[in-house]
Design a protein around this motif. Sequence first.
Motif, short mmCIF file in Angstrom:
data_model
loop_
_atom_site.label_atom_id
_atom_site.label_comp_id
_atom_site.label_asym_id
_atom_site.label_seq_id
_atom_site.Cartn_x
_atom_site.Cartn_y
_atom_site.Cartn_z
N GLU A 1 34.01 56.81 33.28
CA GLU A 1 33.18 56.73 33.59
C GLU A 1 31.85 57.89 33.98
O GLU A 1 31.54 58.81 34.41
N HIS B 1 25.07 51.76 35.75
CA HIS B 1 26.76 51.54 36.12
C HIS B 1 27.20 51.96 36.88
O HIS B 1 27.95 51.35 37.90
N CYS C 1 31.92 55.68 41.30
CA CYS C 1 30.80 56.30 41.05
C CYS C 1 29.91 56.15 41.67
O CYS C 1 28.77 57.57 41.64
N CYS D 1 29.23 49.85 40.35
CA CYS D 1 30.18 51.03 40.34
C CYS D 1 30.66 51.62 41.54
O CYS D 1 29.97 52.32 41.77
N CYS E 1 36.83 56.09 37.99
CA CYS E 1 36.49 55.43 36.93
C CYS E 1 36.27 56.00 35.70
O CYS E 1 36.30 56.95 35.94
ZN LIG Z 1 31.62 54.00 37.78
#
Ligand SMILES: [Zn+2]
Length: 105
Positions: A5, A28, A35, A32, A3
């Motif tokens: 992030e 998040h 993550c 996700c 990802c």
């Molecule tokens: Zn993520």
Amino acid sequence: VQCAESLRVQAYFDNEVDAVTAAEIERHAEHCAACGTLLRDLELTRATIRRDLPHHRAPPALRARIARELDAEMAVVARGSRTWRRPVERAWSFWASRPQPLHSG
Ligand SMILES: [Zn+2]
């Protein structure tokens, strides 16, 4: 698939983000999968490292050598402080025994 992030997630894990960013990342990571997994992996790695650390002890021969060298070091320090303290004590009693020091106040 990584990802976008994931870098911020790692920064969050290392306590390198502010409170607002931390809240964002927590939200998040909740939805996700990448993550969420990354955070669990990081937690697992940290837990494993912490659990295994005490097992990495120096071999007995090395520990004994270090202990001997520390003892030698302490002996030197002890000798040094004895020879150093004597003149200081003498100087102190010299000044303390004077009824009127040269520099008063
Ligand atoms: Zn993520």
